[in-house]
Design a protein around this motif. Structure first.
Motif, PDB file in Angstrom:
ATOM      1  N   ILE A 145       0.948  -1.170  -0.019  1.00  0.00           N
ATOM      2  CA  ILE A 145      -0.059   0.114   0.127  1.00  0.00           C
ATOM      3  C   ILE A 145       1.070   1.380  -0.008  1.00  0.00           C
ATOM      4  N   PHE A 146       1.886   1.088   0.755  1.00  0.00           N
ATOM      5  CA  PHE A 146       2.675   2.308   0.768  1.00  0.00           C
ATOM      6  C   PHE A 146       3.375   2.651  -0.591  1.00  0.00           C
ATOM      7  N   ARG A 147       3.930   1.690  -1.222  1.00  0.00           N
ATOM      8  CA  ARG A 147       4.262   1.724  -2.665  1.00  0.00           C
ATOM      9  C   ARG A 147       3.209   2.271  -3.479  1.00  0.00           C
ATOM     10  N   PHE A 148       2.289   1.552  -3.362  1.00  0.00           N
ATOM     11  CA  PHE A 148       0.929   2.193  -4.528  1.00  0.00           C
ATOM     12  C   PHE A 148       0.607   3.310  -4.165  1.00  0.00           C
ATOM     13  N   GLY A 149       0.665   3.756  -2.823  1.00  0.00           N
ATOM     14  CA  GLY A 149      -0.073   5.290  -2.584  1.00  0.00           C
ATOM     15  C   GLY A 149       0.766   6.297  -2.947  1.00  0.00           C
ATOM     16  N   ASN A 150       2.248   6.064  -2.910  1.00  0.00           N
ATOM     17  CA  ASN A 150       3.175   7.046  -3.347  1.00  0.00           C
ATOM     18  C   ASN A 150       3.291   6.817  -4.851  1.00  0.00           C
ATOM     19  N   ARG A 151       3.460   5.930  -5.502  1.00  0.00           N
ATOM     20  CA  ARG A 151       3.841   5.385  -6.838  1.00  0.00           C
ATOM     21  C   ARG A 151       2.714   6.329  -7.838  1.00  0.00           C
ATOM     22  N   THR A 152       1.313   6.045  -7.338  1.00  0.00           N
ATOM     23  CA  THR A 152       0.157   6.609  -7.985  1.00  0.00           C
ATOM     24  C   THR A 152      -0.294   8.036  -7.595  1.00  0.00           C
ATOM     25  N   GLY A 153      -0.059   8.434  -6.415  1.00  0.00           N
ATOM     26  CA  GLY A 153      -0.351   9.556  -5.977  1.00  0.00           C
ATOM     27  C   GLY A 153      -1.919   9.544  -5.350  1.00  0.00           C
ATOM     28  N   VAL A 154      -2.403   8.320  -5.150  1.00  0.00           N
ATOM     29  CA  VAL A 154      -3.630   7.877  -4.356  1.00  0.00           C
ATOM     30  C   VAL A 154      -3.666   8.371  -2.975  1.00  0.00           C
ATOM     31  N   ALA A 155      -2.391   7.819  -2.425  1.00  0.00           N
ATOM     32  CA  ALA A 155      -2.224   8.225  -1.030  1.00  0.00           C
ATOM     33  C   ALA A 155      -0.686   8.461  -0.806  1.00  0.00           C
ATOM     34  N   PRO A 156      -0.108   9.546  -1.271  1.00  0.00           N
ATOM     35  CA  PRO A 156       1.143   9.851  -0.938  1.00  0.00           C
ATOM     36  C   PRO A 156       1.635  10.229   0.729  1.00  0.00           C
ATOM     37  N   GLY A 157       2.650   9.826   0.988  1.00  0.00           N
ATOM     38  CA  GLY A 157       3.299  10.235   2.484  1.00  0.00           C
ATOM     39  C   GLY A 157       4.539   9.584   2.643  1.00  0.00           C
ATOM     40  N   LYS A 158       5.059  10.208   3.384  1.00  0.00           N
ATOM     41  CA  LYS A 158       6.517   9.983   3.788  1.00  0.00           C
ATOM     42  C   LYS A 158       6.743   8.619   4.610  1.00  0.00           C
ATOM     43  N   ASP A 159       5.594   8.475   5.333  1.00  0.00           N
ATOM     44  CA  ASP A 159       5.806   6.857   6.554  1.00  0.00           C
ATOM     45  C   ASP A 159       4.157   6.407   6.168  1.00  0.00           C
ATOM     46  N   VAL A 160       4.133   5.372   7.055  1.00  0.00           N
ATOM     47  CA  VAL A 160       2.958   4.400   6.990  1.00  0.00           C
ATOM     48  C   VAL A 160       1.667   5.419   7.526  1.00  0.00           C
ATOM     49  N   VAL A 161       2.123   6.209   8.714  1.00  0.00           N
ATOM     50  CA  VAL A 161       0.940   6.846   9.193  1.00  0.00           C
ATOM     51  C   VAL A 161       0.385   8.096   8.455  1.00  0.00           C
ATOM     52  N   ALA A 162       1.425   8.715   7.673  1.00  0.00           N
ATOM     53  CA  ALA A 162       0.857   9.750   6.536  1.00  0.00           C
ATOM     54  C   ALA A 162       0.153   9.102   5.487  1.00  0.00           C
ATOM     55  N   VAL A 163       0.460   7.934   5.151  1.00  0.00           N
ATOM     56  CA  VAL A 163      -0.366   7.192   3.924  1.00  0.00           C
ATOM     57  C   VAL A 163      -1.670   6.769   4.543  1.00  0.00           C
ATOM     58  N   GLU A 164      -1.739   6.220   5.579  1.00  0.00           N
ATOM     59  CA  GLU A 164      -3.129   5.852   6.202  1.00  0.00           C
ATOM     60  C   GLU A 164      -3.940   7.336   6.082  1.00  0.00           C
ATOM     61  N   ARG A 165      -3.482   8.407   6.786  1.00  0.00           N
ATOM     62  CA  ARG A 165      -4.304   9.381   6.723  1.00  0.00           C
ATOM     63  C   ARG A 165      -4.559   9.944   5.421  1.00  0.00           C
ATOM     64  N   ALA A 166      -3.857   9.881   4.517  1.00  0.00           N
ATOM     65  CA  ALA A 166      -4.138  10.265   3.011  1.00  0.00           C
ATOM     66  C   ALA A 166      -5.050   9.663   2.591  1.00  0.00           C
ATOM     67  N   ILE A 167      -5.132   7.968   2.994  1.00  0.00           N
ATOM     68  CA  ILE A 167      -6.297   7.215   2.297  1.00  0.00           C
ATOM     69  C   ILE A 167      -7.462   7.683   2.979  1.00  0.00           C
ATOM     70  N   GLU A 168      -7.399   8.098   4.340  1.00  0.00           N
ATOM     71  CA  GLU A 168      -8.749   8.287   5.034  1.00  0.00           C
ATOM     72  C   GLU A 168      -9.390   9.596   4.578  1.00  0.00           C
ATOM     73  N   ASP A 169      -8.339  10.457   4.265  1.00  0.00           N
ATOM     74  CA  ASP A 169      -8.826  11.974   3.805  1.00  0.00           C
ATOM     75  C   ASP A 169      -9.153  11.956   2.272  1.00  0.00           C
ATOM     76  N   HIS A 170      -8.602  11.058   1.480  1.00  0.00           N
ATOM     77  CA  HIS A 170      -8.765  11.112   0.068  1.00  0.00           C
ATOM     78  C   HIS A 170      -9.645  10.176  -0.778  1.00  0.00           C
ATOM     79  N   ILE A 171      -9.529   9.174  -0.218  1.00  0.00           N
ATOM     80  CA  ILE A 171     -10.495   7.985  -1.007  1.00  0.00           C
ATOM     81  C   ILE A 171     -11.767   8.032  -0.482  1.00  0.00           C
ATOM     82  N   PRO A 172     -12.895   8.136  -1.622  1.00  0.00           N
ATOM     83  CA  PRO A 172     -14.176   8.324  -1.121  1.00  0.00           C
ATOM     84  C   PRO A 172     -14.894   7.187  -0.314  1.00  0.00           C
TER      85      PRO A 172
END
Length: 214
Positions: A145-172
């Motif tokens: 998920i960390f790779r996919f989120g950052n590679r695609t821009g779906v949920a970018p973040g510098k660490d897993v917590v940032a990616v988790e928050r990006a998922i919660e904030d940006h995925i419908p």
């Protein structure tokens, strides 16, 4: 790290994931909340297939914390010795089983804080259990998920917590329940680390990754 994708593009990506696999499932074998906790705890730095091979025999004889305690540390160790870091993991399984019996009447709690207090259970493990067993829209961010989120821009973040928050904030919201499974499976089989299989990717046209394979 790609820039954060816009809402409409993210919606299209997950709409395609949903059309392709409406009810994605995790690949760790389990029969109840307890065996799920143990399986996920054992899966750290190990493959799901490797964990499944080990737990089939283990769960056949110990599918509750009480049975696991009766099996003992030596019995658990014998079952999980093919998994990386097996000695420490076996100790954690016994310790978490004892806590579940002593503090929770043998029942797996449904709160993140309680789950994270168990030995060998971190935020990711807690989120997996909350999502898969208690049907909460939690996001368990692993390497895929960390790779996919950052590679695609779906949920970018510098660490897993940032990616988790990006998922919660940006995925419908309508995709939140299954979001992490769709991303894990896509990252595991298509959006691989070294050689992504872009030719088989159902969202390739929506992905800004520049180093796509042909």
């Amino acid at each position: 790290m790609a820039k954060q994708l816009d809402y409409h593009t993210i919606y299209k990506i997950f709409d395609r994931f949903r059309d392709s696999e409406p009810e994605p499932k995790g690949e760790l074998e389990h029969s109840n909340a307890y065996t799920l906790v143990v399986a996920v705890a054992l899966s750290a730095q190990a493959t799901d297939s490797g964990v499944n091979k080990a737990t089939r025999g283990l769960f056949a004889v110990a599918d509750t914390p009480e049975k696991m305690l009766a099996l003992g540390i030596e019995g658990v160790t014998e079952h999980v010795k093919t998994i990386g870091l097996f000695r420490q993991k076996a100790k954690n399984v016994i310790k978490l089983s004892q806590i579940l019996v002593d503090d929770y009447g043998g029942v797996v709690p449904s709160s993140r804080a309680a789950l994270e207090s168990l030995p060998g259970v971190g935020r990711k493990t807690a989120n997996v259990v909350l999502n898969m067993w208690f049907k909460q829209p939690t996001q368990a961010v692993d390497t895929h998920i960390f790779r996919f989120g950052n590679r695609t821009g779906v949920a970018p973040g510098k660490d897993v917590v940032a990616v988790e928050r990006a998922i919660e904030d940006h995925i419908p919201a309508e995709f939140q329940q299954h979001a992490h499974h769709w991303m894990i499976l896509h990252g595991r089989y298509i959006c691989k680390a070294r050689k992504p299989v872009c030719a088989n990717c159902i969202v390739e046209d929506l992905c800004p990754f520049e180093e796509k394979t042909t």
